[in-house]
Design an enzyme around this catalytic site. Structure first.
Site, PDB file in Angstrom:
ATOM      1  N   CYS A 154      62.265  61.251  53.235  1.00  6.55           N
ATOM      2  CA  CYS A 154      62.356  60.509  54.502  1.00  6.55           C
ATOM      3  C   CYS A 154      62.488  59.001  54.270  1.00  6.55           C
ATOM      4  CB  CYS A 154      61.119  60.795  55.345  1.00  6.55           C
ATOM      5  SG  CYS A 154      59.585  60.484  54.452  1.00  6.55           S
ATOM      6  N   LYS A 285      57.807  40.057   7.529  1.00 12.69           N
ATOM      7  CA  LYS A 285      58.745  41.093   7.080  1.00 12.69           C
ATOM      8  C   LYS A 285      59.051  40.909   5.589  1.00 12.69           C
ATOM      9  CE  LYS A 285      63.251  43.044   8.108  1.00 12.69           C
ATOM     10  NZ  LYS A 285      64.304  42.447   7.321  1.00 12.69           N
ATOM     11  N   LYS A 332      40.008  74.405   2.078  1.00 11.55           N
ATOM     12  CA  LYS A 332      39.881  73.290   3.032  1.00 11.55           C
ATOM     13  C   LYS A 332      38.974  73.664   4.191  1.00 11.55           C
ATOM     14  CE  LYS A 332      43.824  70.276   2.671  1.00 11.55           C
ATOM     15  NZ  LYS A 332      45.175  70.071   3.100  1.00 11.55           N
ATOM     16  N   LYS A 336      35.773  71.355   4.864  1.00 13.04           N
ATOM     17  CA  LYS A 336      35.777  70.505   6.064  1.00 13.04           C
ATOM     18  C   LYS A 336      34.996  71.120   7.217  1.00 13.04           C
ATOM     19  CE  LYS A 336      40.063  68.548   4.488  1.00 13.04           C
ATOM     20  NZ  LYS A 336      40.046  67.109   4.391  1.00 13.04           N
TER      21      LYS A 336
END
Ligand SMILES: Cc1cc2nc3c(=O)[nH]c(=O)nc-3n(C[C@H](O)[C@H](O)[C@H](O)COP(=O)(O)O)c2cc1C
Length: 384
Positions: A154, A285, A332, A336
């Protein structure tokens, strides 16, 4: 797993301007293997042609007065009844028990969950009568997805837009899936972290974030309250996805963001490719001339740190290995302190597909599938 495959989806279309988008939705449902039946109101025909809807579906119905008595025969076979766009009028009829045409009579005859996608001018949406009506439909166990905000047909701005096709499909799939997570907080990490070498160069990897997106999407489908913590990735998220995305750059940033949320986390999916090393970065850089010495340092090992802080959290780790996949993944997982570990091969990086092994306390399973399928396998294992 595609929840739409083989399911009969009944789509009710009303006389809202967004009805012109419904053919795109139907095509997605068909592509995902659904059987799609359509009911449209007389006013809906002003916005979506019966002929187009017939081509894209398995049958269109628009009259009560057919020998098959469609409001009974079509509704009893539907696995899910989706009404979109659900205009002000149909929400009013459905919530007050009016059945004066095919669509409203079909809603009356349907005895399972209804999924409404309202779409209208924002003043109509905010009208207290309308709000009371959607609250009532929700209290009856039906699903009503709030519209999105933005420019409306609208010419006004506000809340009332039909959500994106991606979101419409996602919510339709979600309505077909059992609620496994019951709003548990699922934190998903993904993409690759990157460590600055100089102002324009980075130490990073080719992770796309696809695995994380698949996990986030499937956790949402299974009823999770989902947040994605994303490093560099190659996927542009749909603005309408209903989970939060937080962007990070380095492994340290990712660790800190996880820690900020840790006490609230129920499930952590650590699918990010975290840089093992960081580098002492150059302030300017680096010039092409001369020799370049990069000083690498070990980065924070997020899973090892989390092991020390683990309480209620269920932790899913990912391990990428070139060789000895099963033995390395198992090692792992123990080191962990993960509850479930997914071992996969380097060619999974950036790809839509993946292969490897899932190891958890309940056993192991080899896989070779899409990342979306793997995400669902993991969720099923967690919840089995
Ligand atoms: C151009 C135009 C656009 C309309 N768009 C909407 C809309 O987006 N949402 C809505 O609730 N009603 C909208 N309406 C009003 C409905 O068409 C109207 O309430 C009608 O009675 C709905 O009939 P139905 O529910 O049987 O389809 C629109 C009307 C017109 C003329």
């Amino acid at each position: 797993m595609d929840p739409l495959s083989g399911k009969v989806i009944l789509v009710g279309i009303t006389g809202g301007i967004a009805a012109f988008k419904v053919p795109f939705f139907l095509r997605e449902l068909k592509d995902k293997g659904a059987i799609v039946k359509v009911i449209l109101t007389e006013n809906a025909k002003k916005f979506a042609s019966k002929e187009v809807l017939s081509v894209l579906s398995d049958g269109v119905f628009d009259s009560l007065w057919e020998a098959s008595i469609p409001h009974i025969s079509v509704t009893e076979k539907a696995d899910l009844f989706v009404i979109l766009p659900a205009d002000y009028n149909i929400i009013g009829k459905a919530s007050s028990g009016i059945a004066d045409d095919l669509l409203s009579s079909s809603i009356a005859a349907y005895n399972k969950k209804l999924l409404f996608f309202p779409s209208m001018n924002s003043r109509m949406f905010e009208n207290p009568i309308f709000q009371k009506n959607i609250d009532y439909l929700r209290s009856c166990g039906h699903l009503v997805v709030d519209p999105s905000s933005g420019p409306l047909a609208c010419g006004e701005e506000g809340k009332g837009r039909l959500p994106s096709i991606t979101r419409l499909v996602l919510e339709t799939e979600k309505a077909l899936i059992p609620d496994l997570f019951n709003n548990a907080f699922c934190l998903v990490t993904g993409g690759g972290t990157r460590e600055k070498i100089d102002p324009v160069r980075y130490l990073t990897n080719g992770s796309s974030g696809k695995m994380a997106y698949s996990i986030a999407r499937n956790c949402y489908l299974a009823g999770g309250n989902v947040e994605l913590i994303l490093g560099r990735n190659t996927i542009a998220p749909d603005a309408d996805i209903p989970y939060r995305i937080t962007s990070v750059e380095t492994a340290q940033d990712m660790f800190e963001k996880i820690m900020d949320r840790w006490k609230d986390v129920d499930y952590l999916f650590m699918s990010a490719a975290v840089s093992d090393f960081t580098v002492s970065s150059f302030p300017k850089k680096i010039k092409k001339t001369g020799k370049l010495d990069l000083k690498l340092k070990r980065n924070v090992d997020i899973l090892t740190e989390l092991k020390k802080k683990k309480k209620k959290q269920f932790v899913v780790g990912f391990s990428l290995e070139s060789e000895n996949l099963k033995a390395s993944t198992l090692k792992k997982m123990k080191e962990k302190g993960c509850d479930l570990m997914v071992g996969n091969f380097p060619d999974s990086i950036g790809s839509n597909n993946t292969s490897g092994i899932i190891i958890s306390n309940s056993g192991e399973e080899e896989f070779s599938c899409s990342k979306d399928e793997l995400a669902w396998k993991i969720i099923k294992k967690i919840k089995s």
